[in-house]
Design an enzyme around this catalytic site. Structure first.
Site: not given
Length: 534
Positions: A128, A203, A227
């Site tokens: 990420k 996210s 997320s």
């Protein structure tokens, strides 16, 4: 979702106070959630043979590497070719580090030739964008940080590299990690591989999209408001939100802030994502453990073994209704079908228990804890505006966004009261898990919703035609996060139109192997990840 807030105008709708990230002035993105009302659910099935090399698990690839059936360079070339061919439509891998990855792959092949053995030796993967990777941008989607590059890796990245992983690049996020879609002014919008008109979640949306598209077999994400779990549910993959504190977070740090060892904020975690439950266990073994610069000086992590090895031995509580928000019929149908299949396998299944903590209390208390975390570090005028907004909402307002706004100016006694309530809820969960091994519940109120980049204040969540505050997307993330419990998401079905549906498996404190084991047994019994048509 895992982010912060900007200063709102006093007259703005209260949704802005909750949703606007610290840099929302930069973001021109927002979403209307379009309901998926189909109630027919297609069970998952094993990946089809035509998925071929793109959808082999991390464990399979590591075994092939160790047996010298494939080289790390070959796997890297396959991944790069896949990304270059498909990502113009999906936009998941937004930071690419092909040259260093090639050098790492060559070194991995040399190590394999010498007979070295490491858990991920030679495996290509992405992480990420929020993780620090030395000399790569860490922006959290915020334009002012576009050119900032940390000088060292996050702890998780260090551990992945030490295990032999080859980091290809970084995957997309929303601005300040503060949404259930992944779009920002630097890198643009990530699309869901099952329907490019829909969000992959946030996210860790780029992470889930990269897995579903067959770019990589393993990813590293983070979670404070779903997320990890939301993107896994939306994209039909697996994710694990660890027990709070068992994976060191140093280097998963707001841009330009020092990456210091810390006890954390009491809510946020980092964890793995994959296309199989076994790969979650493989990755968690690599990344879990205290920070060597803090608790790791004297502590070691030894998690309990899974409670059971066979599916029929599990005691399962299924919960599909949340008092603060409806859940789409397609998701409740998928859970009901799963419960029926489990019962036929001899699993002890119940649909209610007096031991279950009150979900309304758990969710509201989570919001009381979340508000101070996501509003810290602002300018003085921000807190004045939040105080004015809270006053306009009224002291007795128990809506989730009102609780969040009040949290910006919470005093120590009020925060300690919320922390005390968390402790009581943790005790209630511990009591429940003496009778039940896992709790199954939805991951989100709906399946993946369509992109809509209108103003953030207009966002609404549509659940089978019922309009809800957009913040209510958070209700199913709250119980596990607020109590610091492990939660694994596994795919269990699809809607009539092919959109994935995942189940959230919540387990006892520090018993992460139990929730991952249950996900693995579901996968073996009923099927797991199903590739999208690309």
């Amino acid at each position: 979702m895992n982010g912060s807030s900007v200063k709102p105008s006093c007259g703005a709708p209260r949704r802005r106070a909750f949703l606007a990230g610290v840099t929302a002035a930069y973001a021109a993105t927002a979403t209307h959630a379009f309901a998926q009302t189909a109630t027919a659910v297609t069970p998952p099935a094993p990946p089809q043979p035509d998925g071929g090399k793109w959808y082999r698990t991390a464990g399979e690839q590591v075994a092939d590497l160790a047996a010298r059936r494939v080289s790390s360079v070959e796997l890297l070339d396959q991944a790069i070719a896949r990304i270059d061919r498909l990502d113009k439509h999906i936009n998941a891998v937004v930071v690419r580090d092909y040259d260093r990855a090639r050098r790492a792959a060559i070194a991995a092949d040399q190590a394999l030739a010498r007979g070295e053995q490491r858990p991920l030796l030679g495996l290509p993967m992405t992480v990420k964008e929020a993780y620090n990777v030395a000399d790569l941008p860490t922006t959290w989607g915020i334009p002012v940080f576009k050119d900032w590059r940390p000088s060292e890796d996050a702890v998780v990245v260090e551990r992945l590299k030490a295990a032999g992983a080859v980091i290809i690049g970084k995957t997309n996020v929303p601005v300040a990690l503060d949404d259930w879609q992944s779009t920002n002014p630097i890198y643009g919008t990530t699309n869901n591989p099952y329907d490019i008109e829909r969000t992959p979640g946030g996210s860790s949306g780029g992470s889930a999209a990269a897995l579903a598209a067959g770019y990589v077999a393993l990813e590293a994400g983070s979670d404070i408001g779903g997320s990890l779990r939301t993107p896994a549910h939306y994209c039909g993959v697996f994710a694990h939100k660890p027990t709070y504190g068992i994976v060191a977070m140093r280097g998963h740090t707001f841009p330009r802030q020092p990456a210091l060892p810390s006890a954390g904020d009491g809510l946020a975690v980092v964890g793995p994502m994959a296309r199989s439950a076994q790969d979650l266990a493989l990755a968690l073994d690599v990344i879990a453990g205290p920070d060597e610069q803090r608790d790791g000086v004297g502590w070691r992590l030894v998690l309990p073994r899974p409670r059971h090895r066979a599916l029929r031995d599990f005691r399962v509580l299924v919960v599909d209704t949340h008092p603060l928000c409806p859940t789409a019929a397609a998701i409740r149908t998928a859970l009901a079908q799963l419960a029926d299949r489990l019962g036929k396998e001899g699993v002890s299944v119940a649909r209610q228990s007096p031991l279950l903590p009150d979900l309304t209390e758990a969710t509201r208390n989570y919001m009381r804890l979340l508000g101070p975390v996501l509003t810290q570090g602002r300018q003085p005028q921000y807190y004045e505006q939040m105080r004015s907004l809270a006053a306009n909402m009224g002291p007795d307002n128990q809506d989730l966004d009102a609780i969040f706004v009040c949290g910006a100016n919470v005093g120590w006694r009020d925060w300690q009261a919320a922390n005390g309530a968390r402790t009581r809820l943790q005790r209630q969960w511990a009591t429940l898990f003496k009778q039940w091994d896992v709790v199954l519940c939805p991951t989100m109120p709906t399946v993946a919703f369509k992109h809509d980049h209108s103003d953030i204040t207009t966002r609404r969540l549509d659940v089978d035609g019922q309009s809800q505050p957009y913040v209510n997307n958070i209700v199913w993330a709250a119980p596990a996060t607020g109590a610091g419990l492990p939660a694994t998401v596994a795919p269990i079905g699809r809607t009539e139109t092919g959109l994935p549906i995942g189940v959230q498996i919540i387990g006892p404190y520090l018993e992460d192997p139990t929730t991952i084991q249950f996900a693995r047994l579901l996968e073996q019994a009923f099927g797991g990840f199903v590739p999208p048509v690309l």
